[in-house]
Each structure stands twice: as structure tokens, then as C-alpha cells.
Design a protein around this motif. Structure first.
Motif, PDB file in Angstrom:
ATOM      1  N   THR A 120       0.854  -1.167   0.000  1.00 51.55           N
ATOM      2  CA  THR A 120       0.000   0.000   0.000  1.00 51.55           C
ATOM      3  C   THR A 120       0.901   1.232   0.000  1.00 51.55           C
ATOM      4  O   THR A 120       2.047   1.159   0.444  1.00 51.55           O
ATOM      5  N   LEU A 121       0.402   2.332  -0.516  1.00 53.19           N
ATOM      6  CA  LEU A 121       1.168   3.580  -0.537  1.00 53.19           C
ATOM      7  C   LEU A 121       0.218   4.751  -0.641  1.00 53.19           C
ATOM      8  O   LEU A 121      -0.949   4.584  -1.009  1.00 53.19           O
ATOM      9  N   TRP A 122       0.734   5.900  -0.296  1.00 47.35           N
ATOM     10  CA  TRP A 122       0.009   7.161  -0.446  1.00 47.35           C
ATOM     11  C   TRP A 122       0.773   8.057  -1.402  1.00 47.35           C
ATOM     12  O   TRP A 122       2.002   8.083  -1.385  1.00 47.35           O
ATOM     13  N   THR A 123       0.054   8.786  -2.223  1.00 49.16           N
ATOM     14  CA  THR A 123       0.652   9.819  -3.054  1.00 49.16           C
ATOM     15  C   THR A 123      -0.335  10.980  -3.127  1.00 49.16           C
ATOM     16  O   THR A 123      -1.523  10.809  -2.856  1.00 49.16           O
ATOM     17  N   PHE A 124       0.164  12.140  -3.449  1.00 50.03           N
ATOM     18  CA  PHE A 124      -0.709  13.303  -3.511  1.00 50.03           C
ATOM     19  C   PHE A 124      -1.564  13.257  -4.767  1.00 50.03           C
ATOM     20  O   PHE A 124      -1.124  12.782  -5.822  1.00 50.03           O
ATOM     21  N   GLN A 125      -2.780  13.775  -4.669  1.00 44.40           N
ATOM     22  CA  GLN A 125      -3.683  13.778  -5.814  1.00 44.40           C
ATOM     23  C   GLN A 125      -3.134  14.605  -6.970  1.00 44.40           C
ATOM     24  O   GLN A 125      -3.399  14.289  -8.137  1.00 44.40           O
ATOM     25  N   VAL A 126      -2.340  15.626  -6.688  1.00 38.02           N
ATOM     26  CA  VAL A 126      -1.786  16.455  -7.765  1.00 38.02           C
ATOM     27  C   VAL A 126      -0.666  15.749  -8.530  1.00 38.02           C
ATOM     28  O   VAL A 126      -0.279  16.206  -9.603  1.00 38.02           O
ATOM     29  N   ASN A 127      -0.168  14.641  -8.008  1.00 38.22           N
ATOM     30  CA  ASN A 127       0.971  13.951  -8.628  1.00 38.22           C
ATOM     31  C   ASN A 127       0.485  12.937  -9.666  1.00 38.22           C
ATOM     32  O   ASN A 127       0.614  11.734  -9.495  1.00 38.22           O
ATOM     33  N   LYS A 128      -0.057  13.440 -10.751  1.00 41.69           N
ATOM     34  CA  LYS A 128      -0.613  12.578 -11.806  1.00 41.69           C
ATOM     35  C   LYS A 128       0.431  11.633 -12.418  1.00 41.69           C
ATOM     36  O   LYS A 128       0.114  10.483 -12.714  1.00 41.69           O
ATOM     37  N   PRO A 129       1.690  12.055 -12.615  1.00 42.72           N
ATOM     38  CA  PRO A 129       2.672  11.090 -13.124  1.00 42.72           C
ATOM     39  C   PRO A 129       2.846   9.891 -12.187  1.00 42.72           C
ATOM     40  O   PRO A 129       3.007   8.759 -12.644  1.00 42.72           O
ATOM     41  N   ALA A 130       2.801  10.116 -10.875  1.00 42.18           N
ATOM     42  CA  ALA A 130       2.904   8.999  -9.927  1.00 42.18           C
ATOM     43  C   ALA A 130       1.699   8.081 -10.061  1.00 42.18           C
ATOM     44  O   ALA A 130       1.838   6.851 -10.016  1.00 42.18           O
ATOM     45  N   PHE A 133       2.252   5.937 -13.049  1.00 35.24           N
ATOM     46  CA  PHE A 133       3.336   4.996 -12.776  1.00 35.24           C
ATOM     47  C   PHE A 133       2.831   3.825 -11.939  1.00 35.24           C
ATOM     48  O   PHE A 133       3.023   2.663 -12.292  1.00 35.24           O
ATOM     49  N   TYR A 134       2.188   4.109 -10.825  1.00 36.93           N
ATOM     50  CA  TYR A 134       1.735   3.032  -9.948  1.00 36.93           C
ATOM     51  C   TYR A 134       0.628   2.200 -10.590  1.00 36.93           C
ATOM     52  O   TYR A 134       0.612   0.973 -10.452  1.00 36.93           O
ATOM     53  N   GLU A 135      -0.273   2.826 -11.309  1.00 30.25           N
ATOM     54  CA  GLU A 135      -1.331   2.081 -11.989  1.00 30.25           C
ATOM     55  C   GLU A 135      -0.747   1.150 -13.044  1.00 30.25           C
ATOM     56  O   GLU A 135      -1.207   0.023 -13.215  1.00 30.25           O
ATOM     57  N   ARG A 136       0.293   1.597 -13.720  1.00 32.03           N
ATOM     58  CA  ARG A 136       0.984   0.747 -14.695  1.00 32.03           C
ATOM     59  C   ARG A 136       1.584  -0.489 -14.025  1.00 32.03           C
ATOM     60  O   ARG A 136       1.733  -1.534 -14.640  1.00 32.03           O
ATOM     61  N   HIS A 137       1.902  -0.375 -12.744  1.00 32.02           N
ATOM     62  CA  HIS A 137       2.486  -1.484 -11.987  1.00 32.02           C
ATOM     63  C   HIS A 137       1.443  -2.281 -11.205  1.00 32.02           C
ATOM     64  O   HIS A 137       1.802  -3.048 -10.310  1.00 32.02           O
ATOM     65  N   GLY A 138       0.171  -2.113 -11.546  1.00 28.44           N
ATOM     66  CA  GLY A 138      -0.884  -2.923 -10.965  1.00 28.44           C
ATOM     67  C   GLY A 138      -1.485  -2.408  -9.671  1.00 28.44           C
ATOM     68  O   GLY A 138      -2.317  -3.083  -9.068  1.00 28.44           O
ATOM     69  N   PHE A 139      -1.102  -1.220  -9.237  1.00 28.67           N
ATOM     70  CA  PHE A 139      -1.709  -0.627  -8.051  1.00 28.67           C
ATOM     71  C   PHE A 139      -3.058  -0.028  -8.450  1.00 28.67           C
ATOM     72  O   PHE A 139      -3.233   0.420  -9.579  1.00 28.67           O
ATOM     73  N   SER A 148      -6.468  16.218   5.229  1.00 28.82           N
ATOM     74  CA  SER A 148      -6.457  16.591   6.649  1.00 28.82           C
ATOM     75  C   SER A 148      -5.641  15.617   7.497  1.00 28.82           C
ATOM     76  O   SER A 148      -5.252  15.955   8.611  1.00 28.82           O
ATOM     77  N   GLY A 149      -5.322  14.441   6.956  1.00 27.40           N
ATOM     78  CA  GLY A 149      -4.562  13.450   7.711  1.00 27.40           C
ATOM     79  C   GLY A 149      -3.071  13.449   7.438  1.00 27.40           C
ATOM     80  O   GLY A 149      -2.348  12.616   7.982  1.00 27.40           O
ATOM     81  N   ASN A 150      -2.578  14.346   6.606  1.00 25.71           N
ATOM     82  CA  ASN A 150      -1.136  14.394   6.349  1.00 25.71           C
ATOM     83  C   ASN A 150      -0.558  15.753   6.728  1.00 25.71           C
ATOM     84  O   ASN A 150      -1.279  16.735   6.832  1.00 25.71           O
ATOM     85  N   GLU A 151       0.743  15.759   6.952  1.00 24.09           N
ATOM     86  CA  GLU A 151       1.427  16.986   7.400  1.00 24.09           C
ATOM     87  C   GLU A 151       1.309  18.143   6.416  1.00 24.09           C
ATOM     88  O   GLU A 151       1.276  19.293   6.807  1.00 24.09           O
ATOM     89  N   GLU A 152       1.279  17.806   5.140  1.00 29.03           N
ATOM     90  CA  GLU A 152       1.250  18.838   4.109  1.00 29.03           C
ATOM     91  C   GLU A 152      -0.138  19.445   3.944  1.00 29.03           C
ATOM     92  O   GLU A 152      -0.289  20.464   3.280  1.00 29.03           O
ATOM     93  N   GLN A 153      -1.168  18.771   4.511  1.00 29.16           N
ATOM     94  CA  GLN A 153      -2.563  19.195   4.344  1.00 29.16           C
ATOM     95  C   GLN A 153      -2.940  19.233   2.866  1.00 29.16           C
ATOM     96  O   GLN A 153      -3.679  20.112   2.415  1.00 29.16           O
ATOM     97  N   GLU A 154      -2.416  18.256   2.127  1.00 24.74           N
ATOM     98  CA  GLU A 154      -2.601  18.164   0.678  1.00 24.74           C
ATOM     99  C   GLU A 154      -3.459  16.933   0.377  1.00 24.74           C
ATOM    100  O   GLU A 154      -3.165  15.837   0.860  1.00 24.74           O
ATOM    101  N   PRO A 155      -4.536  17.079  -0.416  1.00 21.17           N
ATOM    102  CA  PRO A 155      -5.343  15.914  -0.763  1.00 21.17           C
ATOM    103  C   PRO A 155      -4.470  14.783  -1.322  1.00 21.17           C
ATOM    104  O   PRO A 155      -3.573  15.019  -2.135  1.00 21.17           O
ATOM    105  N   ASP A 156      -4.755  13.573  -0.836  1.00 22.20           N
ATOM    106  CA  ASP A 156      -3.939  12.441  -1.274  1.00 22.20           C
ATOM    107  C   ASP A 156      -4.809  11.255  -1.646  1.00 22.20           C
ATOM    108  O   ASP A 156      -6.043  11.301  -1.553  1.00 22.20           O
ATOM    109  N   VAL A 157      -4.141  10.214  -2.131  1.00 19.89           N
ATOM    110  CA  VAL A 157      -4.815   9.000  -2.576  1.00 19.89           C
ATOM    111  C   VAL A 157      -4.004   7.801  -2.102  1.00 19.89           C
ATOM    112  O   VAL A 157      -2.777   7.828  -2.138  1.00 19.89           O
ATOM    113  N   ARG A 158      -4.726   6.784  -1.606  1.00 18.60           N
ATOM    114  CA  ARG A 158      -4.069   5.550  -1.181  1.00 18.60           C
ATOM    115  C   ARG A 158      -4.210   4.524  -2.287  1.00 18.60           C
ATOM    116  O   ARG A 158      -5.298   4.310  -2.827  1.00 18.60           O
TER     117      ARG A 158
END
Length: 163
Positions: A120-130, A133-139, A148-158
Motif C-alpha cells: 500500500t502507498l500514499w501519493t498526492f492527488q496532484v501527482n498525476k505522473p505517480a 506509474f503506480y497504476e501501470r504497476h498494478g496498483f 487533513s490526515g497528512n502533514e502537508e494538508q494536501e489531498p492524497d490518494v491511497r
């Protein structure tokens, strides 16, 4: 792929890149990769920690307490960082000039090898290249948050990967 001593050819005469476990002496270079990669990939995301705080965290917490891997180019330059914490792929950063050369693919393959039951991993929603990349690898994306749950206060996706 075996974990220790994994080697492959870089592009454009860059020579071999070896993926190996990080040691204390790698912490500063690994932190510098993290800082450069974050700045290049996420210019709109505000970091809550200074460069020195990031360096201390990687030196004092990440390298000694997590399963930390580095990608080492010919000549000893650290060009990638991957951190596993159980099934959590908590960090994957490449020096900006090393993106798109297959090194990230090798690090994800190693993560899957080290955690065959899933990741499992988290990445920011604005990081479309990530995301690509992860979807290409089956994530697959399983949860979106408002940040609200991360230090950056940046929307993210698991993302989750299972065999």
C-alpha cells in the motif's frame, strides 16, 4: 531479481546502477535525492519541514528503523531512495534526471519481491505522473482524502497492490 547486488544498465552511458540496502553513510545523499525529487515533482505542495529537518529524519529514523534501499550509480552517486515499512511503500524518490530510465520500475519490482502479500502507498492527488506509474504497476486507487490526515494538508490518494 535478487535484492542485494541488483544491477542493470542505465541509459546514455550512465553505467550500472546497483540497488542495495542503505547504511548510515547514505543518509545525507538519500535525503538530498528526496529533497530534489520532491521539489521537481511537487512544486505546488508546501513542505512542513525544512531541508535540515528532512535530513535529520532520514538519518535518525528512516535509515536505521525502516527497510531503506538506495540506487547507487557508477561512481557511488545515490540516485534513488525506496523505503518499506512492512506492507507500506512509504517512500520512492528518484533524482529528477533519473526519471524515465526504468529505475523506478526496478524499485517497485523489489518492493513487490520484499512484500509479496501486497503493498500500500500514499501519493498526492496532484501527482498525476505517480498515479500513472503506480497504476501501470498494478496498483489501484482505493481511497481519496482531503489531506487533513497528512502533514502537508494536501489531498492524497491511497493505492493498493495485491497479487
Amino acid at each position: 531479481m535478487t535484492a542485494e547486488g541488483t544491477a542493470g544498465q542505465g541509459t546514455a552511458g550512465q553505467g550500472t546502477v546497483r540497488i542495495r540496502r542503505a547504511g548510515p553513510a547514505d543518509a545525507r545523499a538519500a535525503a538530498d535525492v528526496w529533497l530534489r525529487s520532491f521539489a521537481a515533482a511537487l512544486p505546488t505542495v508546501v513542505r512542513p519541514r525544512s531541508d535540515e529537518e528532512v535530513r535529520h529524519y532520514i538519518r535518525d529514523v528512516v535509515v536505521p528503523l525502516r527497510e531503506t534501499w538506495v540506487a547507487e550509480a557508477a561512481g557511488g552517486e545515490i540516485v534513488g531512495l525506496m523505503v518499506l515499512d512492512g506492507e507500506l511503500l512509504s517512500q520512492l524518490y528518484l533524482a529528477p534526471e533519473w526519471r524515465g530510465r526504468g529505475l523506478g520500475d526496478r524499485l517497485v519490482a523489489l518492493a513487490k519481491e520484499r512484500s509479496p502479500g501486497g503493498l500500500t502507498l500514499w501519493t498526492f492527488q496532484v501527482n498525476k505522473p505517480a498515479h500513472r506509474f503506480y497504476e501501470r504497476h498494478g496498483f489501484r486507487a482505493v481511497e481519496f482524502t482531503d489531506g487533513s490526515g497528512n502533514e502537508e494538508q494536501e489531498p492524497d490518494v491511497r493505492y493498493v497492490w495485491r497479487l
